[in-house]
Design a protein around this motif. Structure first.
Motif, mmCIF file in Angstrom:
data_model
loop_
_atom_site.group_PDB
_atom_site.id
_atom_site.type_symbol
_atom_site.label_atom_id
_atom_site.label_comp_id
_atom_site.label_asym_id
_atom_site.label_seq_id
_atom_site.Cartn_x
_atom_site.Cartn_y
_atom_site.Cartn_z
ATOM 1 N N ILE A 1 0.840 -1.208 0.000
ATOM 2 C CA ILE A 1 0.000 0.000 0.000
ATOM 3 C C ILE A 1 0.868 1.249 0.000
ATOM 4 C CG2 ILE A 1 -1.639 1.311 1.408
ATOM 5 C CD1 ILE A 1 -2.902 -1.362 2.170
ATOM 6 N N TYR B 1 -4.989 6.133 -9.603
ATOM 7 C CA TYR B 1 -5.889 5.142 -10.186
ATOM 8 C C TYR B 1 -7.320 5.675 -10.220
ATOM 9 C CZ TYR B 1 -2.226 1.625 -9.698
ATOM 10 O OH TYR B 1 -1.073 0.920 -9.801
ATOM 11 N N GLU C 1 2.572 1.673 -3.621
ATOM 12 C CA GLU C 1 1.683 2.055 -4.722
ATOM 13 C C GLU C 1 1.162 3.476 -4.509
ATOM 14 O OE1 GLU C 1 0.832 0.345 -7.479
ATOM 15 O OE2 GLU C 1 2.165 -1.288 -6.910
ATOM 16 N N ASN C 2 0.954 4.165 -5.601
ATOM 17 C CA ASN C 2 0.369 5.501 -5.560
ATOM 18 C C ASN C 2 -1.084 5.377 -6.008
ATOM 19 O OD1 ASN C 2 -0.110 8.171 -5.440
ATOM 20 N ND2 ASN C 2 1.321 8.770 -7.043
ATOM 21 N N TYR C 3 -1.973 5.117 -5.051
ATOM 22 C CA TYR C 3 -3.363 4.847 -5.381
ATOM 23 C C TYR C 3 -4.147 6.096 -5.763
ATOM 24 C CZ TYR C 3 -2.701 0.111 -3.803
ATOM 25 O OH TYR C 3 -2.254 -1.176 -3.670
ATOM 26 N N ASP C 4 -3.597 7.270 -5.589
ATOM 27 C CA ASP C 4 -4.301 8.491 -5.963
ATOM 28 C C ASP C 4 -4.434 8.616 -7.476
ATOM 29 O OD1 ASP C 4 -4.483 9.116 -3.293
ATOM 30 O OD2 ASP C 4 -2.619 10.283 -3.304
ATOM 31 N N ASN D 1 -9.332 -0.331 -2.213
ATOM 32 C CA ASN D 1 -10.735 -0.289 -2.586
ATOM 33 C C ASN D 1 -11.237 -1.726 -2.732
ATOM 34 O OD1 ASN D 1 -13.195 0.178 -3.652
ATOM 35 N ND2 ASN D 1 -12.488 0.995 -5.587
ATOM 36 N N THR E 1 -8.532 -2.202 -6.168
ATOM 37 C CA THR E 1 -7.156 -2.212 -5.675
ATOM 38 C C THR E 1 -7.161 -2.810 -4.276
ATOM 39 O OG1 THR E 1 -7.391 -0.018 -4.714
ATOM 40 C CG2 THR E 1 -6.563 -0.122 -6.979
ATOM 41 N N TYR E 2 -5.985 -2.830 -3.626
ATOM 42 C CA TYR E 2 -5.901 -3.325 -2.254
ATOM 43 C C TYR E 2 -6.653 -2.416 -1.289
ATOM 44 C CZ TYR E 2 -2.415 -6.849 -3.348
ATOM 45 O OH TYR E 2 -1.773 -7.938 -3.837
#
Length: 124
Positions: A44, A52, A47-50, A61, A58-59
């Motif tokens: 987490i 996506y 990764e740069n989940y912003d 969501n 994702t992990y």
């Protein structure tokens, strides 16, 4: 006495392919051996989940689309996987002992079990 340097065209490999490589040759001291597993917290953070889109699973969501496979049938009495179905009461059962129990239940109990599964029907 001076040493003679002889040039040769033949260069030998550092190890022969048919010989087993020793572990200390394969992994020098201080190097990790084999695959390195990451914990969920490390994934987490890495990764740069912003970046996506919000609908992509994702992990972070956990909202994913429904499964394409049919759900497992569960016994209404025991909670085990139920390969059998009673056509008279519409209850699922796992084995013969549960079937005997189902057939001995009164209709209001059967309706309660069906209501738990959201499959309540009016029995005749």
């Amino acid at each position: 006495m001076e040493r003679e340097v002889i040039e040769a065209e033949l260069v030998l490999p550092t190890h022969m392919k048919f010989k087993k490589i020793q572990m200390y040759d394969k992994y020098p001291k201080g190097q990790a051996r084999g695959r390195h597993w990451k914990h969920l917290k490390q994934i987490i953070q890495a990764e740069n989940y912003d970046n996506y889109p919000p609908h992509l699973p994702t992990y972070v969501n956990i909202e994913t689309p429904p499964s394409m496979h049919p759900g497992k049938k569960i016994c209404d009495i025991t909670g085990f996987e139920a390969p059998y179905f009673d056509p008279r009461t519409k209850l699922r059962y796992a084995n013969t002992e549960v079937f005997k129990t189902i057939r001995s239940l009164p209709n209001d109990y059967v309706q309660r079990y069906l209501a738990l599964r959201n499959a309540a029907v009016v029995l005749r």
